[in-house]
Scaffold this motif. Structure first.
Motif, PDB file in Angstrom:
ATOM      1  N   HIS A 299    -122.086  48.425 -21.065  1.00 53.14           N
ATOM      2  CA  HIS A 299    -120.937  49.329 -21.077  1.00 53.14           C
ATOM      3  C   HIS A 299    -120.032  49.037 -19.894  1.00 53.14           C
ATOM      4  N   VAL A 300    -118.804  48.606 -20.168  1.00 54.79           N
ATOM      5  CA  VAL A 300    -117.813  48.355 -19.123  1.00 54.79           C
ATOM      6  C   VAL A 300    -117.156  49.685 -18.760  1.00 54.79           C
ATOM      7  N   GLU A 301    -117.373  50.097 -17.520  1.00 54.99           N
ATOM      8  CA  GLU A 301    -117.026  51.459 -17.110  1.00 54.99           C
ATOM      9  C   GLU A 301    -115.577  51.615 -16.665  1.00 54.99           C
ATOM     10  N   VAL A 302    -114.973  50.574 -16.089  1.00 58.00           N
ATOM     11  CA  VAL A 302    -113.621  50.708 -15.544  1.00 58.00           C
ATOM     12  C   VAL A 302    -112.694  49.696 -16.201  1.00 58.00           C
ATOM     13  N   PRO A 303    -111.385  49.945 -16.168  1.00 59.80           N
ATOM     14  CA  PRO A 303    -110.450  48.956 -16.713  1.00 59.80           C
ATOM     15  C   PRO A 303    -110.516  47.645 -15.936  1.00 59.80           C
ATOM     16  N   HIS A 304    -110.232  46.567 -16.629  1.00 63.34           N
ATOM     17  CA  HIS A 304    -110.089  45.245 -15.991  1.00 63.34           C
ATOM     18  C   HIS A 304    -108.664  44.795 -16.272  1.00 63.34           C
ATOM     19  N   SER A 305    -107.834  44.834 -15.242  1.00 64.77           N
ATOM     20  CA  SER A 305    -106.407  44.614 -15.433  1.00 64.77           C
ATOM     21  C   SER A 305    -105.764  44.278 -14.101  1.00 64.77           C
ATOM     22  N   THR A 306    -104.581  43.662 -14.160  1.00 63.37           N
ATOM     23  CA  THR A 306    -103.806  43.410 -12.943  1.00 63.37           C
ATOM     24  C   THR A 306    -102.743  44.482 -12.718  1.00 63.37           C
TER      25      THR A 306
ATOM     26  N   GLY B 133    -115.433  55.428 -22.548  1.00 60.50           N
ATOM     27  CA  GLY B 133    -115.930  56.107 -21.363  1.00 60.50           C
ATOM     28  C   GLY B 133    -114.837  56.875 -20.669  1.00 60.50           C
ATOM     29  N   ASN B 134    -115.215  57.617 -19.653  1.00 57.13           N
ATOM     30  CA  ASN B 134    -114.275  58.526 -18.999  1.00 57.13           C
ATOM     31  C   ASN B 134    -113.249  57.817 -18.113  1.00 57.13           C
ATOM     32  N   HIS B 135    -113.459  56.538 -17.806  1.00 56.76           N
ATOM     33  CA  HIS B 135    -112.501  55.826 -16.950  1.00 56.76           C
ATOM     34  C   HIS B 135    -111.635  54.825 -17.707  1.00 56.76           C
ATOM     35  N   VAL B 136    -111.824  54.711 -19.015  1.00 58.76           N
ATOM     36  CA  VAL B 136    -111.147  53.638 -19.749  1.00 58.76           C
ATOM     37  C   VAL B 136    -109.622  53.750 -19.676  1.00 58.76           C
TER      38      VAL B 136
ATOM     39  N   LEU C 242    -121.071  50.789 -32.582  1.00 64.31           N
ATOM     40  CA  LEU C 242    -120.029  51.801 -32.415  1.00 64.31           C
ATOM     41  C   LEU C 242    -120.185  52.440 -31.040  1.00 64.31           C
ATOM     42  N   SER C 243    -119.064  52.907 -30.470  1.00 64.58           N
ATOM     43  CA  SER C 243    -119.082  53.429 -29.106  1.00 64.58           C
ATOM     44  C   SER C 243    -118.231  54.693 -29.023  1.00 64.58           C
ATOM     45  N   TYR C 244    -118.801  55.756 -28.391  1.00 60.82           N
ATOM     46  CA  TYR C 244    -118.109  57.052 -28.285  1.00 60.82           C
ATOM     47  C   TYR C 244    -118.277  57.632 -26.880  1.00 60.82           C
ATOM     48  N   ASN C 245    -117.224  58.281 -26.415  1.00 57.99           N
ATOM     49  CA  ASN C 245    -117.237  59.001 -25.149  1.00 57.99           C
ATOM     50  C   ASN C 245    -117.422  60.488 -25.431  1.00 57.99           C
ATOM     51  N   CYS C 246    -118.431  61.081 -24.822  1.00 60.96           N
ATOM     52  CA  CYS C 246    -118.706  62.514 -25.021  1.00 60.96           C
ATOM     53  C   CYS C 246    -118.317  63.364 -23.816  1.00 60.96           C
ATOM     54  N   VAL C 247    -117.719  62.779 -22.771  1.00 55.47           N
ATOM     55  CA  VAL C 247    -117.573  63.532 -21.528  1.00 55.47           C
ATOM     56  C   VAL C 247    -116.120  63.749 -21.083  1.00 55.47           C
ATOM     57  N   GLY C 248    -115.143  63.264 -21.815  1.00 61.04           N
ATOM     58  CA  GLY C 248    -113.771  63.444 -21.369  1.00 61.04           C
ATOM     59  C   GLY C 248    -113.440  62.435 -20.284  1.00 61.04           C
ATOM     60  N   PRO C 249    -112.336  62.635 -19.532  1.00 60.53           N
ATOM     61  CA  PRO C 249    -111.345  63.688 -19.718  1.00 60.53           C
ATOM     62  C   PRO C 249    -110.523  63.455 -20.987  1.00 60.53           C
ATOM     63  N   ARG C 250    -109.830  64.484 -21.416  1.00 64.39           N
ATOM     64  CA  ARG C 250    -109.046  64.381 -22.645  1.00 64.39           C
ATOM     65  C   ARG C 250    -108.035  63.246 -22.578  1.00 64.39           C
ATOM     66  N   GLU C 251    -107.527  62.978 -21.374  1.00 64.03           N
ATOM     67  CA  GLU C 251    -106.533  61.917 -21.223  1.00 64.03           C
ATOM     68  C   GLU C 251    -107.089  60.556 -21.638  1.00 64.03           C
ATOM     69  N   SER C 252    -108.404  60.408 -21.628  1.00 62.92           N
ATOM     70  CA  SER C 252    -109.004  59.125 -21.988  1.00 62.92           C
ATOM     71  C   SER C 252    -109.109  58.932 -23.494  1.00 62.92           C
TER      72      SER C 252
ATOM     73  N   SER D 162    -123.500  53.561 -29.233  1.00 67.61           N
ATOM     74  CA  SER D 162    -123.417  53.714 -27.782  1.00 67.61           C
ATOM     75  C   SER D 162    -122.734  55.043 -27.476  1.00 67.61           C
ATOM     76  N   LEU D 163    -123.360  55.860 -26.629  1.00 67.74           N
ATOM     77  CA  LEU D 163    -122.816  57.172 -26.267  1.00 67.74           C
ATOM     78  C   LEU D 163    -122.646  57.265 -24.754  1.00 67.74           C
ATOM     79  N   HIS D 164    -121.460  57.645 -24.324  1.00 67.07           N
ATOM     80  CA  HIS D 164    -121.198  57.912 -22.912  1.00 67.07           C
ATOM     81  C   HIS D 164    -121.391  59.412 -22.741  1.00 67.07           C
ATOM     82  N   LYS D 165    -122.507  59.824 -22.160  1.00 66.62           N
ATOM     83  CA  LYS D 165    -122.864  61.241 -22.180  1.00 66.62           C
ATOM     84  C   LYS D 165    -123.743  61.588 -20.987  1.00 66.62           C
TER      85      LYS D 165
END
Length: 376
Positions: free
Chosen positions: A38-45, A79-82, A130-140, A200-203
């Protein structure tokens, strides 16, 4: 003919020389036919930061090459940081992962894309994730017109059930029935075209040993009831217990794997993030621990250094076996697989203990360098 699936918990690869952190585990991971992380944070410039939570700045896209070279084939992104780096961060993470040769699941430029499974084929068997986020935040969360992640909305109810206004309430959590049904529909649809279905569940409750929130078992079981052969969870940054339901494994939390970053460690000085400094104080209040000062790149609970690689074997009839390889995160932040020796048995004993504390009756037994699990 059989397929070996391996899965680990959170990946935060945000330090120089990313390949070095995977080196002790790469030999084990490369024995898997399908390896999931599970990649937890964005990978970007991008420099955009839209987080409403503790900020997680984007990691170097090149780190995803190290993930692939370590033996991973699929990365989950719900996930919550995506969405911490906004639309561009979501798009970049998917693009760079796929350019590194990694299939992705759980995030997209729309909700339909985020709900789309990753599917790979091994020896004639199709494996879908399949992958789901169960913890928010809603913005994600993705919508029909907004990038983000696939999600299962979890509701929280607080009930003061004693005569002390202001005292600690009982906490009840449960999934929104419509969201649970949507997840079940996705799982059932995937089961129509894949031989092996994995969810996969982020929970879970962060940084807290053993505890399973009320919603966690019903959501994971709903995935199994809909046709999933195994459930792999993460988010809490600490191991959770293992359940065997309908003879299929639910890894309620695989904890940390490679999670190295200075983003949660206050640097001091005027240029430091106010949110990061506030989080460092609140972490002690909420969870009762401060990270090891000798490991500023590993800002997590001391017990989180106990971790594991889930190992499941499948054939055309379904699950053949389920278990895990115990691992210990060393002083350099590297997960090190352990065999059937003193250290391996200590970590396996920890996982069995937190499983019991969570009220799960799973049976554990060593088989070579793996610990097998079955219904107790």
């Amino acid at each position: 003919m059989s397929v070996t699936v391996m899965s680990v918990g959170d990946l935060v690869v945000d330090e120089p020389d990313p390949a070095s952190f995977f080196a002790p585990a790469a030999g084990t991971l490369r024995r898997g036919d399908v390896v999931i992380g599970h990649v937890e944070v964005p990978h970007s410039t991008t420099t955009a930061q839209v987080s409403t939570d503790v900020p997680a700045p984007p990691a170097d896209p090149a780190a995803l090459v190290a993930v692939a070279e370590a033996g991973f084939h699929i990365v989950t992104l719900a996930g919550n940081h995506v969405y911490d780096a906004g639309d561009e961060g979501v798009a970049d993470t998917i693009k760079y992962a796929q350019e590194a040769g990694l299939a992705t699941a759980g995030a997209g430029l729309t909700l339909d894309e985020a709900r789309r499974p990753a599917v790979v084929e091994r020896d004639g068997l199709r494996v879908g994730v399949l992958s789901y986020n169960c913890v928010g935040p809603r913005e994600s969360w993705a919508t029909s017109r907004k990038p983000g992640c696939a999600h299962v909305k979890v509701l929280t109810h607080y009930e003061l059930d004693h005569a002390s206004p202001g005292g600690p309430p009982a906490v009840y959590t449960f999934a929104d029935p419509a969201h649970l049904e949507r997840m079940a529909d996705d799982v059932a649809a995937l089961a129509e075209r894949a031989d092996i279905v994995l969810v996969s569940l982020h929970k879970g409750v962060g940084h807290t040993p053993a505890v399973l929130a009320m919603y966690e078992r019903p959501v994971a079981r709903a995935a199994i009831d809909a046709g999933a052969h195994a459930v792999f969870a993460h988010h809490a940054h600490i191991m959770r217990g293992i359940e065997v339901y309908r003879d299929r494994p639910i890894y309620h939390g695989l904890g940390n794997f490679v999670t190295v970053t200075h983003a949660l460690t206050p640097a001091g000085g005027d240029g430091d993030s106010a949110e990061r400094a506030a989080w460092a104080r609140r972490r002690i209040e909420l969870y009762g621990f401060a990270p090891d000062s000798a490991m500023p790149f590993y800002p997590f609970h001391p017990e989180s250094r106990n971790t594991a690689i889930a190992v499941c074997r499948f054939d055309r009839e379904g699950l053949v076996s389920a278990g895990f390889v115990p691992c210990w995160i060393d002083d350099a932040g590297r997960p090190v697989p352990l065999g059937d020796g003193e250290e391996g048995r200590r970590v396996a004993g920890y996982i069995e203990r937190i499983t019991r504390q969570a009220g799960l009756d799973t049976a554990f037994a060593w088989d070579g360098d793996e610990v097998m699990v079955r219904r107790g």
